[in-house]
Design an enzyme around this catalytic site. Sequence first.
Site, PDB file in Angstrom:
ATOM      1  N   ASP A 319       1.104  -1.105   0.225  1.00  0.00           N
ATOM      2  CA  ASP A 319       0.208  -0.202  -0.039  1.00  0.00           C
ATOM      3  C   ASP A 319       0.748   1.393  -0.036  1.00  0.00           C
ATOM      4  O   ASP A 319       2.173   0.953   0.341  1.00  0.00           O
ATOM      5  CB  ASP A 319      -0.776  -0.274   1.555  1.00  0.00           C
ATOM      6  CG  ASP A 319      -1.676   1.283   1.735  1.00  0.00           C
ATOM      7  OD1 ASP A 319      -2.174   1.525   0.382  1.00  0.00           O
ATOM      8  OD2 ASP A 319      -1.216   1.605   2.507  1.00  0.00           O
ATOM      9  N   ASP A 517      -2.176  -0.844   6.189  1.00  0.00           N
ATOM     10  CA  ASP A 517      -1.641  -0.276   7.202  1.00  0.00           C
ATOM     11  C   ASP A 517      -3.063   0.240   7.701  1.00  0.00           C
ATOM     12  O   ASP A 517      -3.908   0.639   8.681  1.00  0.00           O
ATOM     13  CB  ASP A 517      -1.253   0.925   7.617  1.00  0.00           C
ATOM     14  CG  ASP A 517      -1.088   2.054   7.426  1.00  0.00           C
ATOM     15  OD1 ASP A 517      -1.667   2.120   6.623  1.00  0.00           O
ATOM     16  OD2 ASP A 517      -0.965   3.614   7.760  1.00  0.00           O
ATOM     17  N   ASP A 521      -7.020  -1.433   3.707  1.00  0.00           N
ATOM     18  CA  ASP A 521      -5.756  -2.895   3.231  1.00  0.00           C
ATOM     19  C   ASP A 521      -6.552  -4.138   3.711  1.00  0.00           C
ATOM     20  O   ASP A 521      -6.042  -4.999   3.047  1.00  0.00           O
ATOM     21  CB  ASP A 521      -4.792  -2.806   3.371  1.00  0.00           C
ATOM     22  CG  ASP A 521      -3.902  -1.030   2.918  1.00  0.00           C
ATOM     23  OD1 ASP A 521      -4.031  -1.149   1.649  1.00  0.00           O
ATOM     24  OD2 ASP A 521      -3.369  -0.245   3.860  1.00  0.00           O
TER      25      ASP A 521
END
Length: 622
Positions: A319, A517, A521
């Site tokens: 990410d 995080d 996600d």
Amino acid sequence: MSNWKTHIELIAAIVSGILIVIAYFLESSSTGSWFVLVYLLAFLIGGYAKAKYGFKKTIEDREPNVELLMVLAAIGASIIGYWTEGAILIFIFSLSGALETYTVNKSRKELSALMKIQPEEAWLLKDNVTTRVGIETLLPGDTLVVKPGERIPADGKLLTGHTVVDESTISGEAIPVSKNEADPLFASTVNLSGAITMEMTKPNSETLVQKIIDLVQSAQSEKPPSQQFVERFEGKYVKVVLVVFVLMLFLPHYLVGWDWNTTFYRAILLLVVASPCALVASIMPATLAAISNGAKSGIIFKGGVHLENLSAVRAIAFDKTGTLTRGRPEVTDFVLREGLNPEETMEKIAGIEMQSNHPLAKAITEYIQNQGIVPLANLHITDVPGNGLKTVIDGEEIRIGKPDFVNEADAEAFQNGLLTRLANEGKTVTFVRDSQGIAAAIALKDTIRENTKSTVKELQEAGLYCILLTGDNQKTAKIIAEESGVDAYVGSCMPGDKVKELKKLVAEYQYVAMTGDGINDAPALAIATTGIAMGEGTDVALETADVILMKNDLSRIIYSIRLARKMERIIKQNMFFSVGVIIVLLILNFMQSITIPYGVIGHEGSTILVILNGLRMLNRNV
């Protein structure tokens, strides 16, 4: 007393060994049959725990096990008069069992240390009175006082004061962290300098350190697939050994002409050398030691299966926000119109922006204050949602916000198209307008972490394909991909899109890790064969992930992969070595080239060696 109980297996093994030496000398001095009683005592003391466990497990599982083989071998050796050999077998077997217990206890040392450092009391501040209370009485919202040198009693945020905190217990990072007002504080970390007040934000059962303890406890009790396979194999294998043992009690006498004493002796020795003790001990000691190593280094593995999967990972997806990048905007460019007084202009801008909770406004205010400039006070601000802020200072209207809020044409023309150039670099531009036109352009960007590029490079050198999956637009995704050095990127990824991309990667690479995080996600973390969450991320991400980096340090990813690969190498070494030793000893037994003492040494020695090899996982040099 508790310390004595911890070492009971080792004490029993040592006492058994001493009795064997005494019995040997009694037998040599021809003082009657007293030596038999001493040998029996050595058998009972050294073998009681193993025999009890072996018979109990056999009854519970309805399958024979290695402990049963060892007991039968020792009894058989004694029946044909080989008291010394049978006793030595029990002694070394109990010694290897004590060593395995030591390994398990050693690997759990970090967890015990965490449990011991949890504070039991706290200073509660209520109605300006400070009272010492038990932490079990505290509730979220309570105000606590933490003195220098004390452990922080609960998760919360700093209300007043400034201090430096040792967070090594949760992050593995030895360097203390500076804390200011509103910064997060974690239970069991140490307040090193100033006295502070804090607000408790989570119940004691939900603190970060308690989550770590729960996760490590769960991981240590969970057996990896390889261990489960070996344990299933053990039951079937032991049955085969027992069948072969029964056949060897009479077949060699008729087929190859062995005398009855030799036939029975070789059958007993078969029980010793064919026992898969070393094979059974090949996996769990190394796995537990690896989990412990990770805990010391600020990496939480939720089980041995995730270490095994991580060792096989061939691709890793990232990410962007909060993972490759810091997760918060920072001012990268601050351009003023010619002729303006920089200090006076910044005073006004900070005075306006400090009254907004918008992340961009906070970043601009922090940037100006870091220049040593004090924001202008007592300004009356009008917030225009989705656009910006405006106010009047000395009869002059000042606007701060988007290009169309300050006049888009003027913003685009400012400094010969500065907006276009900055936007092409993936930056967000905020403009300041006064009565004379555009006064300033402030560019902000969520910058990549210091170690992002080096970590990505190390991962690529380790043979991993690196890809960025982000919800940002394609232009921003491309810029971050170029800055970080990943192999590929996909922009405008919604949570569902990330899941689709992960499925593609799994289909191509089979073992794929995902690092993130945020709540968005979590679905991708669940789809990946190994989900890696940044420790400062959302609770959903932490719950979903298989591996947690307690400190937002990307370099821990490469460390965790190296640790997993080292564990896999050690387990393979142990398994090949233990099987090889069994094969060699079996061949030597059928060739009548080995005796029970040497068979015992070869078999139990290999068990001790694989356990010691597994202990190498405690070494942090991977």
